[in-house]
Scaffold this active site. Structure first.
Site, short mmCIF file in Angstrom:
data_model
loop_
_atom_site.label_atom_id
_atom_site.label_comp_id
_atom_site.label_asym_id
_atom_site.label_seq_id
_atom_site.Cartn_x
_atom_site.Cartn_y
_atom_site.Cartn_z
N GLU A 388 -7.83 7.69 6.35
CA GLU A 388 -8.83 8.04 5.52
C GLU A 388 -10.36 8.44 5.66
O GLU A 388 -11.64 8.28 5.07
CB GLU A 388 -9.20 6.71 4.02
CG GLU A 388 -7.57 6.60 3.98
CD GLU A 388 -7.28 5.81 2.39
OE1 GLU A 388 -8.57 5.11 2.18
OE2 GLU A 388 -6.24 5.45 2.24
N ASN A 437 -4.92 8.96 9.73
CA ASN A 437 -3.78 9.10 9.02
C ASN A 437 -4.40 9.06 7.23
O ASN A 437 -6.09 8.51 7.32
CB ASN A 437 -3.19 7.29 8.84
CG ASN A 437 -1.92 6.27 7.88
OD1 ASN A 437 -1.16 6.98 7.57
ND2 ASN A 437 -2.47 5.80 6.72
N HIS A 473 2.14 8.02 -1.22
CA HIS A 473 1.65 6.97 -2.00
C HIS A 473 1.97 8.08 -3.24
O HIS A 473 0.94 8.74 -3.51
CB HIS A 473 0.74 6.62 -2.19
CG HIS A 473 0.59 5.03 -1.43
ND1 HIS A 473 1.18 4.20 -1.37
CD2 HIS A 473 -0.64 5.07 -0.34
CE1 HIS A 473 0.95 3.53 -0.23
NE2 HIS A 473 -0.53 3.96 0.52
N GLU A 502 3.08 5.00 4.37
CA GLU A 502 3.29 4.11 3.80
C GLU A 502 3.91 4.31 2.36
O GLU A 502 3.15 4.34 1.30
CB GLU A 502 1.70 3.89 3.37
CG GLU A 502 0.55 3.28 4.62
CD GLU A 502 -0.36 3.06 3.94
OE1 GLU A 502 -0.97 3.11 2.73
OE2 GLU A 502 -1.62 3.26 4.77
N ASP A 504 6.07 4.58 -0.83
CA ASP A 504 5.96 3.81 -2.09
C ASP A 504 6.08 4.46 -3.63
O ASP A 504 4.58 6.20 -3.19
CB ASP A 504 4.73 3.01 -2.57
CG ASP A 504 3.67 2.93 -2.85
OD1 ASP A 504 3.18 3.92 -2.74
OD2 ASP A 504 2.68 1.92 -2.20
#
Ligand code: XIL
Length: 778
Positions: A388, A437, A473, A502, A504
């Site tokens: 990030e 990432n 996400h 990641e 979801d």
């Protein structure tokens, strides 16, 4: 066919593992400031327009099924023989099978039917100029009234009292934005009714979903049930794509039938797990372990490998919790993805408040990365090296802006902190994959482009980067599959790996849901499926770093504490039962593979060493195995398989006699010039029960395009460590290398590399499979 070299080159190698374990850890994590994308929400519903003249009925057939079976007659209880069944009704007892709910909802067949205009003026055209997924969509034009649009008939496919979820995606054509509506039309004994189902504001720059549930209730005498899309003013045209109609109580759609999810993929299927002293630590949770062991091949620590956990106070590294998790992974055949070496968030207070000039900060960063990456050297498949570092506007995360927290790394070191981290990670672990990432990059072009500009610069300058991690996400309604594919493709085009790190799925961002309905379950299933499909269809096997889900089961999700709404973003429910999402993921894995790039030995390798950015050839077996048996007479055939959890090639040899020999090789797809003398290395792991008495010899050979081979050196297996990796390195392989065989090999035209395994006069040579990794020519 081959002549073996007469000399042996024994190479000894050792794995450097540095370990530092000390006390102290951070138990609390701060709230997370990341804001995943918000879905496009429908604007206020407006009253629908006065309703139009009847569209043409699409299908005059009534829906009522024939009455079903007559009551079966009970056999007489006393009769030993059951009485003959009643002669069957000459009428078929079952209703005709219903029509499929949706035919041609994605318009990929190039046709318009069975869609029709709800009025004669409407012009429907199947076009390839726009699509939300696939290649085509439906253009609705020629409209002279705002109620006019494309209509789909459901008369023969739906049943009384059943509830259907109808979803369609709309994009404006010749107007920047307009309200659009989905309307259900029912014509029955009570006349015609027009019932608004959904409304949204559509634009010409993206797709918006119109979706709602409709329960069929009629008065009988059904003449027509249909839905259509209307709303924009006369003269305005729009596109429709990806229309679905789903019976939300259909058991077939809700069923989950997946034995082992990860067995359906050749690449890692991962999950983020709580560990350490988290209340829901998987290490204390049999339910969670059962899920992990049954369905996943890789773990990510959800928190305990972040900086605040691993270096809670300066110079004091705490590895016990992470080591325990990695031991669990190893015992269960799972690989581990490291998360995260450098991040602005979840760093200990001492780090956040560190004082020193840029070079002191650089040293502090490098110490952290070096200590951590060295501690785990050889134990991880990959690292998120920097997490990030960019904002949504494509700028580097610097000072606090609005909801975006700043980065002390950038503030104190400048953008170079990112490459310092990558260089230090590579220096500490030569083989682990190194990822950058970030979130929101599956839809935000500005942000992804900025990251890829950095990655290209890294590649040009030999800064080691293996790939880009897409956190994903994401929301139940976007980004769409086509957008996701477009974003993955940009990374693939650079020759970098793509890892979904990641994923979801936020199912209740607007807070409107209070429970997990069948409709949400099915929507989630479809979303997991399309995300996995986008990955398989875009990322070729050699560039797949894997797909990891951010949490095991819904009670574990970080989404609920972060946003407050009830939500169910994961693939297992509150009872640790699989949700339809798991089936969607599994179904997605059956998508058609993206093609490998034309040049398999493209000189932009996925993971260049800083000192030598461009090896001539690398096979790290992270994605697949492209090796084959040489197949010459008198040689054994090995069974070659891919260990996707470890990213290695497994060579199983049916040893039968002490004279057995195996040759396996792979082709480069081009001719390499090795005439100047190059270094060849590979890693070999023998079975744990191997007895080191020289009963196996490993030899490397290269072959020119006239198929003339040259052997490059021997490695006696007695130099190997049973059950562990040994690196074999041969320096200066070329015309001047001392070969036992001088067969006129043309070193300017080397097209293949091979490995020879020789029983070496010992019987049995070896039992169990041999693993090979990281075959590299520098
Ligand atoms: C989250 C964890 O899931 C939470 O338990 C923790 O409180 C905050 O961090 N992007 C990342 C992950 O890279 O590390 C974050 O994990 C989720 C967002």
């Amino acid at each position: 066919m081959f002549v073996r070299a007469s000399h042996l080159v024994l190479m000894l190698s050792a794995l450097l593992i540095s370990a530092c374990g000390v006390d102290g850890k951070v138990s609390k994590s701060e709230p997370q400031e990341e804001v995943p994308e918000t879905p496009v929400e429908p604007t206020d519903p407006e009253p629908t327009d006065p309703e139009p003249t009847d569209p043409e009925p699409t299908d005059p057939e009534p829906t009522d099924p024939e009455p079903t079976d007559p009551e079966p007659t009970d056999p007489e209880p006393t009769d030993p023989e059951p009485t003959d069944p009643e002669p069957t009704d000459p009428e078929p007892t079952d209703p005709e099978p219903a029509d499929p709910l949706m035919v041609n909802g994605d318009f990929e067949n190039g046709e318009v039917a069975p869609w029709v205009g709800n009025s004669g003026e409407v012009l429907l055209t199947n076009v390839a100029s726009q699509s939300r997924s696939g290649a085509n969509s439906l253009l609705v034009s020629g409209r002279t009234q705002n109620w006019q649009g494309a209509l789909y008939g459901l008369t023969n496919s739906v049943a009384e009292d059943s509830t259907y979820h109808i979803s369609a995606w709309v994009r404006m054509d010749n107007l920047a934005s307009s309200d659009v509506r989905m309307t259900v039309k029912v014509s029955d004994g009570n006349g015609d009714r027009y019932e608004p189902l959904a409304q949204a504001s559509a634009t010409d720059s993206g797709w918006v979903e119109l979706a709602g549930n409709y329960t069929i209730a009629t008065s009988g005498d059904v003449a027509e049930i249909a839905f259509y899309i209307e709303g924009p003013d006369a003269g305005v045209s729009y596109f429709i794509d990806d229309v679905t109609v789903t019976d939300i109580n259909d058991d077939d759609l809700l069923r989950v039938d997946v034995d082992h999810l990860s067995a359906l993929a050749e690449f890692p299927i991962g999950v983020a797990v709580p560990a350490g002293d988290a209340g829901n630590s998987m290490l204390n949770s049999p339910e969670r372990q059962a899920i992990v062991e049954q369905h996943f091949s890789q773990l990510t620590a959800e928190n305990i490998m972040k900086p605040s956990y691993l270096q809670p106070s300066e110079g004091n590294f705490f590895f016990d919790d992470a080591d325990a998790l990695i031991a669990y992974a190893e015992n269960n055949g799972l690989s581990v993805h490291g998360h995260a070496l450098i991040w602005h968030f979840q760093i200990a207070d001492w780090m956040a408040n560190y004082s020193g000039d840029a070079s002191a900060w650089q040293q502090m960063l490098e110490t952290h990365v070096t200590e951590v990456a060295s501690h785990f050297e050889g134990q991880l498949a990959s690292w998120d090296v920097v997490n990030e570092a960019f904002l949504d506007d494509g700028s580097y995360r610097n000072v606090d802006v609005g909801n975006d927290a700043g980065s002390v790394w950038y503030q104190n070191i400048g953008p170079q902190y990112i490459e310092y981290a990558f260089n230090a990670a590579r220096a500490a672990d030569a083989h682990v994959d190194l990822y950058y990432n970030d979130y929101n990059i599956s839809w935000n072009d500005t942000k992804l482009n900025a990251i890829l500009t950095m990655a290209e610069d890294f590649i040009d300058r030999g800064i080691p980067i293996s790939g880009i991690g897409f956190q994903m996400h994401v929301d139940k309604s976007g980004p769409g599959k086509a957008k996701i594919k477009e974003q993955f493709q940009k990374v693939v085009d650079l020759g970098l790996k793509v890892k979904i790190t990641e994923v979801d799925l936020r199912m209740n961002a607007d807070g409107s849901a209070t429970s997990l309905t069948n409709q949400l379950l099915l929507q989630q299933k479809a979303r997991y499926q399309e995300i996995v499909e986008a990955y398989i269809e875009t990322v070729p096997p050699s560039l797949r770093g894997g797909i990891s889900v951010w949490g095991i089961a819904d009670p574990d999700t970080w989404i609920v504490p972060l946003y407050g709404n009830p939500d169910w973003p994961l693939m297992f429910d509150d009872q640790f039962e699989p949700k339809p999402a798991l089936q969607g993921f599994a179904d997605g894995l059956a998508a058609t593979d993206a093609e490998e790039p034309e040049q398999p030995s493209d000189p932009a390798p996925t993971d260049p060493e800083p000192s030598d950015p461009q090896p001539l050839f690398v096979d790290d077996f992270n994605a697949a195995t492209s090796w084959a048996n040489e197949g010459a007479d008198g040689q054994l055939a090995a069974t070659l398989s891919h260990n996707s959890a470890e990213g290695t090639m497994v060579v199983d040899v049916p040893w039968a006699s002490d004279a057995d020999v195996v040759h396996i090789k792979t082709w480069f797809g081009q001719e390499l010039d090795l005439s100047a003398g190059n270094d060849i290395s590979l890693r070999v792991k023998l079975p744990a029960d191997y007895v080191a008495d020289g009963n196996l010899v490993v030899q490397v050979y290269i072959e020119d395009s006239a198929y003339t081979p040259a052997f490059t050196g021997w490695q006696m297996a007695s130099g190997f460590v049973a059950g562990d990796w040994t690196t074999i390195t041969l320096s200066g392989v070329g015309p001047d290398f001392s070969f036992g065989y001088d067969g006129g090999v043309d070193f300017t035209k080397v097209h293949a590399i091979g490995i020879e395994l020789v029983a070496n006069g010992k019987d049995p040579a070896i039992s169990g499979a041999i693993e090979i990794d990281d075959v590299t020519i520098h």
